[in-house]
Design a protein around this motif. Structure first.
Motif, short mmCIF file in Angstrom:
data_model
loop_
_atom_site.label_atom_id
_atom_site.label_comp_id
_atom_site.label_asym_id
_atom_site.label_seq_id
_atom_site.Cartn_x
_atom_site.Cartn_y
_atom_site.Cartn_z
N GLY A 96 38.45 66.14 12.72
CA GLY A 96 39.08 65.64 13.93
C GLY A 96 38.97 64.13 14.08
N ASN A 97 38.96 63.67 15.32
CA ASN A 97 38.97 62.23 15.59
C ASN A 97 37.69 61.52 15.12
OD1 ASN A 97 41.56 61.77 17.04
ND2 ASN A 97 40.72 63.27 18.46
N SER A 98 36.54 62.14 15.34
CA SER A 98 35.30 61.51 14.89
C SER A 98 35.26 61.39 13.37
CB SER A 98 34.09 62.31 15.38
OG SER A 98 33.99 62.27 16.78
N ALA A 99 35.75 62.43 12.68
CA ALA A 99 35.81 62.39 11.22
C ALA A 99 36.73 61.27 10.76
CB ALA A 99 36.28 63.73 10.67
N SER A 100 37.86 61.12 11.43
CA SER A 100 38.82 60.07 11.08
C SER A 100 38.18 58.69 11.21
CB SER A 100 40.05 60.17 11.97
OG SER A 100 40.96 59.12 11.69
N ALA A 101 37.51 58.45 12.33
CA ALA A 101 36.88 57.16 12.55
C ALA A 101 35.77 56.90 11.54
CB ALA A 101 36.32 57.09 13.97
N LEU A 102 34.96 57.93 11.26
CA LEU A 102 33.86 57.78 10.30
C LEU A 102 34.38 57.45 8.92
CD1 LEU A 102 30.88 58.04 9.46
CD2 LEU A 102 31.28 60.50 9.13
N LEU A 103 35.38 58.18 8.44
CA LEU A 103 35.94 57.92 7.11
C LEU A 103 36.51 56.51 7.01
CD1 LEU A 103 36.21 59.85 4.59
CD2 LEU A 103 35.52 61.00 6.69
N GLN A 104 37.15 56.06 8.05
CA GLN A 104 37.71 54.71 8.03
C GLN A 104 36.60 53.66 8.07
OE1 GLN A 104 41.55 54.05 10.22
NE2 GLN A 104 41.07 56.06 11.11
#
Length: 348
Positions: free
Chosen positions: A10-18
């Motif tokens: 989700g959104n937290s995963a997206s931010a972490l990967l970036q």
């Protein structure tokens, strides 16, 4: 290298990967702990989800699929294919309105964790997905993989002893954002109390446009979040506290607006009122604590330390161990790290 698996793309995963992508390019992540492991050494090697728009796609593509709303900050290079996890209660209630369930059969999570030699499993499922969260926690325990629970589900309370007995780290529950409403609200109360102000009452209203906020329109999920936030802030305040997500505003996307009001009393019975409007991005708020926790999990795991570690859980989470102030929690964390870093690694 720290090998990480993610449950919930989700959104937290997206931010972490970036954030990790930028770290690999040499960019600094503000506020992270100074540890002997660099964020650039974190590698996501597995990911699980139930949404058909993400399952079967490369992780680098899946993090930008709907219903995710985190902006694109960086190019992410990852050939990891998102695998189909078990649904359980992962699309219960309003989640069924935003998640399109994949028709693919669930894979064997434990086998995947072992095959990929995962060090840390990061649980980023939505609030209220309690059965799914407990499933991933038990899978991590079975595979001897450190588990980080960013959700309010009480994994520490229910499985803490089992993780300790198996010497597997368990960090949770309910991640504290780097500069979210709960942390900021609590910090202002601590400042007022340090100046001798008697805090009488305070309240906090949060508004955002992401999936986590949308599903908390359901009363039972809202009560879970409200209870955790209010109890945490109350533990640092002598007055009455009410805090919790108020409403979903779609056009806000990943932006969150927190309205905080604190009322108190000082000399001669005079009253003081603090009105604050805090505007942040939810996804970015998760990057710094998650980067710290992943590295801390690897450090303690390599030294054979298992279970829910109070100095770590008490500093980074809202729903486990409590301290009298952020300063006390920080000092305890620093003392713990000094002790741990002087201990040798154990054979894995």
């Amino acid at each position: 290298m720290i090998k990480v698996a993610i449950a919930g793309v989700g959104n937290s995963a997206s931010a972490l990967l970036q954030g990790l992508s930028l770290a690999k390019k040499g960019e600094e992540i503000p506020g992270i702990l100074k540890l002997p492991i660099s964020p650039s050494e974190i590698e996501v090697v597995a990911a699980f989800d139930v949404d058909k728009r993400k399952v079967g796609k490369k992780l680098s593509e899946a993090i930008f699929e709907k219903p995710n709303v985190v902006p694109k900050y960086a190019e992410v290079k990852s050939d990891v294919i998102v695998k189909r996890g078990p649904t359980l209660d992962g699309i219960y209630g309003k989640l069924s309105e935003v998640i399109e369930e994949s028709s693919e059969p669930p894979i064997d999570v434990v086998s995947t964790l072992k095959e990929e030699k995962v060090d840390v499993l990061l649980n980023l499922l939505p609030t209220g997905a309690e059965q799914a969260t407990m499933f991933y926690a038990k899978s991590a325990l079975e595979a001897s993989v450190a588990f980080i629970n960013a959700t309010p589900t009480e994994v520490v309370k229910n499985l803490g002893k089992e993780f300790e007995e198996k010497r597997v780290p368990l960090f949770g529950d309910d991640l504290m954002s780097q500069v979210g409403g709960t942390a900021f609200h609590t910090g202002v109360i601590e400042f007022l109390k340090s100046r001798g102000i008697k805090v009488i009452r305070s309240y906090q209203i949060d508004i955002s446009g992401n999936t986590e906020t949308y599903v908390t329109l359901e009363d039972w999920r809202k009560e879970v979040k409200k209870g955790v936030k209010s109890n945490f802030i109350t533990s640092r305040s002598d007055g009455e506290v009410v805090a919790g997500t108020s409403d979903y505003v779609e056009f806000l996307g990943d932006r969150r607006v927190s309205y905080i009001v604190i009322e108190g009393e000082y000399a001669l019975g005079e009253k003081v009122r603090v009105d604050i409007s805090l505007k942040t991005r939810d996804g970015a708020n998760a990057v710094q604590p998650l980067v710290d926790l992943i590295r801390l999990a690897k450090i303690v795991k390599d030294r054979g330390i298992g279970g829910a570690i109070k100095p770590i859980c008490g500093y980074y989470f809202k729903n486990s161990y409590r301290y009298g102030s952020f300063e006390e929690a920080r000092k305890d964390l620093e003392e713990f790290l000094r002790k741990v870093m002087s201990e040798p690694r154990t054979e894995q």
